[in-house]
Scaffold this active site. Structure first.
Site, PDB file in Angstrom:
ATOM      1  N   ASP A  66     -43.027  33.595  27.138  1.00 26.14           N
ATOM      2  CA  ASP A  66     -42.825  34.887  26.781  1.00 26.14           C
ATOM      3  C   ASP A  66     -44.437  35.338  27.046  1.00 26.14           C
ATOM      4  OD1 ASP A  66     -43.699  33.869  24.596  1.00 26.14           O
ATOM      5  OD2 ASP A  66     -41.804  34.284  23.457  1.00 26.14           O
ATOM      6  N   ASN A 135     -35.702  34.025  12.116  1.00 28.72           N
ATOM      7  CA  ASN A 135     -34.560  34.652  12.476  1.00 28.72           C
ATOM      8  C   ASN A 135     -33.828  33.795  13.174  1.00 28.72           C
ATOM      9  OD1 ASN A 135     -35.924  35.398  14.581  1.00 28.72           O
ATOM     10  ND2 ASN A 135     -35.815  37.584  14.245  1.00 28.72           N
ATOM     11  N   HIS A 137     -34.835  32.992  16.369  1.00 28.40           N
ATOM     12  CA  HIS A 137     -35.178  33.538  17.613  1.00 28.40           C
ATOM     13  C   HIS A 137     -35.777  32.423  18.427  1.00 28.40           C
ATOM     14  CE1 HIS A 137     -39.350  35.438  16.751  1.00 28.40           C
ATOM     15  NE2 HIS A 137     -39.573  34.361  17.412  1.00 28.40           N
ATOM     16  N   GLU A 142     -34.155  37.768  20.417  1.00 30.76           N
ATOM     17  CA  GLU A 142     -33.939  38.153  18.983  1.00 30.76           C
ATOM     18  C   GLU A 142     -32.414  38.020  18.725  1.00 30.76           C
ATOM     19  OE1 GLU A 142     -36.172  38.589  17.161  1.00 30.76           O
ATOM     20  OE2 GLU A 142     -38.127  39.561  17.753  1.00 30.76           O
TER      21      GLU A 142
END
Ligand code: GLP
Length: 251
Positions: A66, A135, A137, A142
């Site tokens: 990313d 979380n 990810h 996400e």
């Protein structure tokens, strides 16, 4: 999904480096998928040390997961700069074999398509390294991201923006709101996957990913469906995994 419990961060980093070393020794022309964040820094230090001892990256190709949208390669918080400083300056991957999504692409959607095309043209990823967000990810996928998505433009979750503000002088307003990320589908195409997690802050996400339901609400849980995924945790990140889990091994 194999879970390797390492005693500390150093052992986690060494074990991860052994996965990469084995891959390169078996196939010097292998394609590596690489991650950023603080967790793989130890792995990259180990790879630099292995290179000094002779490990040759001259035929290796890399694809990063990313990049933030809006940051140029020289921005101190760009993943391009991170990769140069923490890995590529210290090993011998030819620059033309290094692929990172272009955070300044004029047409980000087109860049996503091109990135997928470049991965396919390289023969696909042999070994993908992943970190994990608090979380759950992976990359910048996400919670809620459909599993079928390939490389795409992402609106970052508020919690991710807060977690990553430390790389932007703790100034939330400086953190980009969007990124380009490989999708879950792109990640799952890798032949092997190694996810790294360190520290107690990751313990809940790791336990949910390894032992909870497979759901887009916890993106890393998709790895339960991968035939060759390993999760490497240090004692703290692995503290909430059931000791009865038959996949758990001590590294
Ligand atoms: C970022 C990256 C992820 C990384 C995650 C965890 O959001 N896009 O690829 O896994 O952070 O980072 P850290 O290892 O610093 O906890």
């Amino acid at each position: 999904m194999e879970i390797l419990l390492c005693k500390d961060y150093e052992q986690l980093s060494r074990t991860a480096a052994e996965f990469v070393q084995r891959e390169i020794e078996q196939n010097p022309r292998c394609v590596l998928g690489l991650a950023t964040g603080s967790t793989p820094l130890g792995l990259y230090r180990e790879l630099a040390a292995l290179h000094r001892q002779g490990l040759d990256f001259s035929s290796v190709t890399t694809f990063n997961l990313d990049e933030y949208l809006g940051l140029g390669p020289d921005h101190p918080a760009s993943y391009c700069r991170y990769m140069q400083e923490n890995l590529f300056q210290h090993i011998n991957v030819p620059p033309e074999n290094i692929h990172i999504p272009d955070g300044q692409a004029e047409n980000p959607d087109q860049e996503c398509w091109d990135y997928e095309r470049r991965m396919a043209a390289a023969g696909g990823i042999d070994l993908q390294i992943l970190g994990i967000g608090h979380n759950g990810h992976i990359g910048f996928n996400e919670p809620g991201t459909p599993f079928g998505q390939t490389t795409h433009v992402v609106d970052l979750d508020e919690r991710t923006i807060e977690a990553n503000a430390r790389f932007f002088g703790h100034d939330l307003s400086q953190v980009p709101r969007r990124a380009i990320s490989m999708g879950i589908k792109s990640i799952m195409r890798a032949r092997k996957i190694v996810l790294l997690a360190s520290g107690s802050g990751k313990a809940d996400a790791v336990a949910a990913a390894a032992e909870g339901p497979v759901t887009p609400d916890l993106p890393a849980s998709v790895l339960q469906l991968h035939p060759q995924a390993a999760v490497l945790v240090d004692a703290e990140a692995g503290s909430k995994i059931s000791r009865e889990n038959p996949e758990l091994r001590r590294s």
